[in-house]
Enzyme design. Structure first.
Site, PDB file in Angstrom:
ATOM      1  N   LEU A  91       4.031  -4.017   3.086  1.00 25.44           N
ATOM      2  CA  LEU A  91       3.305  -3.338   2.009  1.00 25.44           C
ATOM      3  C   LEU A  91       4.068  -2.129   1.492  1.00 25.44           C
ATOM      4  O   LEU A  91       3.997  -1.797   0.315  1.00 25.44           O
ATOM      5  CB  LEU A  91       1.923  -2.894   2.511  1.00 25.44           C
ATOM      6  CG  LEU A  91       0.949  -4.006   2.888  1.00 25.44           C
ATOM      7  CD1 LEU A  91      -0.319  -3.410   3.471  1.00 25.44           C
ATOM      8  CD2 LEU A  91       0.614  -4.860   1.682  1.00 25.44           C
ATOM      9  N   GLY A  92       4.758  -1.445   2.380  1.00 21.52           N
ATOM     10  CA  GLY A  92       5.473  -0.259   1.956  1.00 21.52           C
ATOM     11  C   GLY A  92       6.095   0.445   3.132  1.00 21.52           C
ATOM     12  O   GLY A  92       5.886   0.091   4.289  1.00 21.52           O
ATOM     13  N   ASP A 131      -4.004  16.717   5.556  1.00 24.08           N
ATOM     14  CA  ASP A 131      -3.050  16.078   4.645  1.00 24.08           C
ATOM     15  C   ASP A 131      -3.788  15.355   3.518  1.00 24.08           C
ATOM     16  O   ASP A 131      -3.532  14.191   3.227  1.00 24.08           O
ATOM     17  CB  ASP A 131      -2.139  15.121   5.400  1.00 24.08           C
ATOM     18  CG  ASP A 131      -0.853  14.814   4.621  1.00 24.08           C
ATOM     19  OD1 ASP A 131      -0.539  15.575   3.686  1.00 24.08           O
ATOM     20  OD2 ASP A 131      -0.181  13.827   4.947  1.00 24.08           O
ATOM     21  N   GLY A 140       7.187   7.844   5.498  1.00 21.38           N
ATOM     22  CA  GLY A 140       8.222   8.702   6.028  1.00 21.38           C
ATOM     23  C   GLY A 140       8.666   8.305   7.416  1.00 21.38           C
ATOM     24  O   GLY A 140       9.826   8.458   7.768  1.00 21.38           O
ATOM     25  N   PHE A 141       7.762   7.771   8.237  1.00 23.07           N
ATOM     26  CA  PHE A 141       8.100   7.492   9.623  1.00 23.07           C
ATOM     27  C   PHE A 141       7.600   6.133  10.078  1.00 23.07           C
ATOM     28  O   PHE A 141       7.340   5.926  11.247  1.00 23.07           O
ATOM     29  CB  PHE A 141       7.539   8.589  10.537  1.00 23.07           C
ATOM     30  CG  PHE A 141       8.108   9.934  10.238  1.00 23.07           C
ATOM     31  CD1 PHE A 141       9.321  10.327  10.768  1.00 23.07           C
ATOM     32  CD2 PHE A 141       7.437  10.802   9.397  1.00 23.07           C
ATOM     33  CE1 PHE A 141       9.841  11.570  10.485  1.00 23.07           C
ATOM     34  CE2 PHE A 141       7.965  12.042   9.115  1.00 23.07           C
ATOM     35  CZ  PHE A 141       9.169  12.434   9.652  1.00 23.07           C
ATOM     36  N   GLY A 142       7.445   5.203   9.181  1.00 25.75           N
ATOM     37  CA  GLY A 142       7.005   3.899   9.625  1.00 25.75           C
ATOM     38  C   GLY A 142       6.850   2.917   8.483  1.00 25.75           C
ATOM     39  O   GLY A 142       6.749   3.292   7.312  1.00 25.75           O
ATOM     40  N   VAL A 172       4.585  -0.397   6.955  1.00 28.05           N
ATOM     41  CA  VAL A 172       3.213  -0.885   6.974  1.00 28.05           C
ATOM     42  C   VAL A 172       3.201  -2.331   6.501  1.00 28.05           C
ATOM     43  O   VAL A 172       3.788  -2.665   5.471  1.00 28.05           O
ATOM     44  CB  VAL A 172       2.285  -0.029   6.085  1.00 28.05           C
ATOM     45  CG1 VAL A 172       0.848  -0.528   6.190  1.00 28.05           C
ATOM     46  CG2 VAL A 172       2.367   1.430   6.494  1.00 28.05           C
TER      47      VAL A 172
END
Length: 667
Positions: A346-347, A465, A350-352, A354
């Site tokens: 899916l995308g 956030d 910054g750190f993973g 999905v």
């Protein structure tokens, strides 16, 4: 053959109704019922209200009953039914079911989810509904003032219970109260009795292997004559969403002016089997004889199993066993995402990464985020925090379903949001423009979620956030706040101990730079930036904009002081918006963006302003314009270096993304 047909006919007569106002169904095979949406009757006589995700089912008697044949007084009545709520996963709930007395058996405007297919946001609570309902609810919904996530309630014209109590029954032996779990998967008896002379409504519940308790769980003095019309329909409605729960009615009896006949539990249909089928005795006896003939095959199979175990090996320590119901197997997630192939991607945050997936057992669509963790230190604390966040239940929160650990990977499993992020609809040139009605609804939805996090859950949850890319949109364009990677929890009345600056530039409150301490007020500041972002169609800080429009909060403040605040509205909307709503959102966004935390409203006050239950303060009287300009100068002159809390840094190696967390259907 003739005698068999005769016996069958007699049995059907015994099981069917003797009259419209006096009937008994020991199972619904051959019953005359009006079924709508997901409701159906199985071949063995089970009445199924729901059996999969995002469904509502309604089942009513097709002919109305005379509740007030004379003198305008509601007659006494009694009903008894057996129900069972069977979850796909233990203790995972998804709304429930209600017994309904209504002037109609069709509800074309009834919405899914918490509205049970009967009500909608406009109709709920209206005295013109003339609806009496007994709810068996398995979700805590603050909007309706629910007691807990496992309760029984008496509702009039809506879903705010006039009287409710946690599911339980009074023992006839000890007299004590014994708790029940509505989603245990076990059948339970319910008796609803109304005395038209004494105006008393009683609700009793118990397991089917326990005699009817002498003392009801709920007893309410209420005159139904002003609520119930002369002719009314009776039936059931069930609803499920997100979590796979099947709602069944096994039997039902009803009688006007008398006691409903007792159901024969021996002849009720059986519930579908859950889990693997037991091995037969023949297999147990024959297996030792067959094994020698397949020795070579077993040796080969062992080799395959070893290779598969290596492939699907997970990290599982003793302390994690207490979180078993929230842990997914890597094998299930591997299958759900088709091996984490690029087609399912899916995308990338910054750190993973999905991935989109479909759980094979429940057919639920999920989003699986893969992140790495390099240190064992702090991971236990972080997993505990994940489980706590997984217990959050609100219609405007993206549900964190659980996690999995494998080698140096942590996998987080979320609800799948088919319409992607709000950020995409505002800035990425989508095919269709987001209408103002949707924008305003999204703002109210996120505000309701933050009120729940700050004040209505068992602990205070700081999101830390809040931004457009962390607001996801479901199939009906409802906004849901997601990505809790930076969230922190603390007890009500306690002092939050966060001392590290985290979040996204443009949404950070000024006081964070010198205190480093996140509070509910810093969340309110970020929400103010989000409101302006949604109303203006601009990012909080956009170097590509004109010089005087680079800082959004400063730009809106200038529009308010120099011209008209409506000049800041998103030009893509044209004039297609409600003027009062737009002014309210823009001014409230400025108020929430006040540089002084003491001047910002709480989220409860924000909801009151958005619902028009309280007037918005006069912004021109407190020097807010100059203060906002100070905020713009602060944002434009500071290069903030964002850092992460130690528990996340140690446990996840900065897995929480300060960029877009993609839990949705758009790349």
């Amino acid at each position: 053959m003739f005698y068999k047909l005769l016996m069958w006919f007699l049995l059907m007569r015994l099981a069917a109704s003797e009259g419209d106002d006096d009937f008994i169904y020991n199972g619904f095979r051959g019953a005359n019922m009006s079924l709508e949406r997901a409701a159906k009757i199985t071949s063995n006589g089970l009445l199924v209200l729901t059996n999969s995700v995002l469904q509502t089912g309604l089942a009513f008697c097709p002919i109305p009953l005379q509740f007030k044949p004379s003198h305008g007084i509601t007659q006494s009545f009694s009903t008894n039914f057996v129900f069972a709520f069977v979850p796909q996963y233990p203790n995972v709930s998804s709304f429930g079911a209600i017994f309904v007395i209504a002037p109609s058996k069709e509800f074309p405007e009834g919405q899914l989810g918490q509205y049970m297919g009967i009500f909608n946001p406009k109709s709920i609570g209206n005295s013109s509904n003339h609806i009496v309902a007994i709810e068996l609810d398995t979700v805590l919904d603050p909007e309706f003032g629910d007691t807990n996530e496992n309760h029984v309630g008496i509702d009039i014209n809506g879903l705010n219970s006039i009287k409710s109590a946690p599911a339980a029954y009074f023992s006839n032996v000890s007299g004590g109260l014994k708790n029940l779990s509505l989603i245990s998967g076990e059948p339970m008896d319910v008796w609803i009795e109304y005395n038209g002379v004494q105006n008393q409504l009683n609700v009793t519940i118990s397991p089917i292997d326990v005699p009817k308790p002498d003392r009801p769980l709920l007893s309410l003095m209420v005159d139904l004559s002003s609520i119930v019309l002369d002719d009314m329909y009776i039936g059931f409605s069930g609803s499920t969403r997100t979590a796979p729960v099947s709602h069944y009615i096994l039997g039902w009896s009803f009688k006007m002016n008398g006691r409903a006949r007792a159901l024969d539990h021996r002849h009720l249909p059986r519930l579908p089997r859950i889990g693997p089928k037991k091995k037969s005795e023949l297999l147990k006896i024959g297996l030792p004889v067959i094994v020698p003939f397949f020795t070579l095959a077993v040796i080969s199979a062992i080799g395959l199993i070893v290779r598969r175990k290596i492939k699907f090996a997970e990290v599982l320590e003793d302390w994690e066993r207490e979180y078993g119901t929230h842990r997914f197997s890597y094998k299930d997630l591997f299958k759900a995402t088709k091996g984490f192939t690029d087609k399912q991607l899916l995308g990338v945050g910054g750190f993973g990464r999905v991935y989109r997936g479909v759980l094979s057992a429940s057919k639920i669509e999920v989003a699986v985020k893969r992140v790495s963790h390099k240190s064992r230190q702090g991971i236990r604390e972080f997993i505990s925090e994940i489980i706590s966040l997984g217990r959050l239940r609100h219609r405007n929160l993206v549900q964190l379903l659980g996690y999995c650990r494998r080698k140096r990977e942590l996998l987080l499993v979320y609800d799948f949001m088919p319409n992607g992020s709000l950020d995409r609809f505002l800035f990425d040139h989508p095919k269709s423009m987001l209408r103002w009605s949707h924008r305003f609804g999204i703002i109210k939805g996120v505000a309701s979620a933050l009120l729940y996090l700050h004040e209505e859950w068992e602990q205070v949850v700081l999101h830390r956030d809040i931004k457009a890319s962390n607001v996801l949109l479901d199939s009906e364009m409802n906004g849901k706040l997601g990505d809790f990677g930076l969230a922190r929890l603390y007890d009500h009345g306690a002092d939050p101990r966060t001392t590290r600056i985290v979040g996204t530039f443009g949404y950070l409150a000024p006081e964070l730079t010198w205190t480093g301490k996140a509070t509910t007020s810093t969340d309110v500041f970020a929400f103010g930036a989000l409101m302006l972002e949604v109303a203006c169609g601009k990012r909080p800080i956009d170097p590509r904009s004109l010089a005087d429009e680079e800082m959004l909060v400063e730009w809106v403040s200038k529009c308010w002081r120099r011209w008209t605040i409506l000049a800041a509205a998103d030009p893509k909307l044209g004039l297609d918006y409600e003027v009062e709503e737009m002014e309210l959102v823009l001014k409230l966004g400025l108020l929430c963006s006040h540089p002084s935390s003491a001047e910002r409203p709480s989220m409860r006050q924000v909801m009151q302003f958005l619902d028009r239950d309280a007037p918005l303060p006069d912004l021109s009287s407190d020097g807010l314009g100059a203060a906002i300009l100070a905020v713009g100068h602060y944002m434009g002159s500071h290069d903030l270096r964002l850092s992460y809390p130690s528990s996340l840094e140690q446990g996840l190696a900065k897995t929480a993304s300060v960029e877009e967390s993609v839990l949705s259907g758009g790349r």
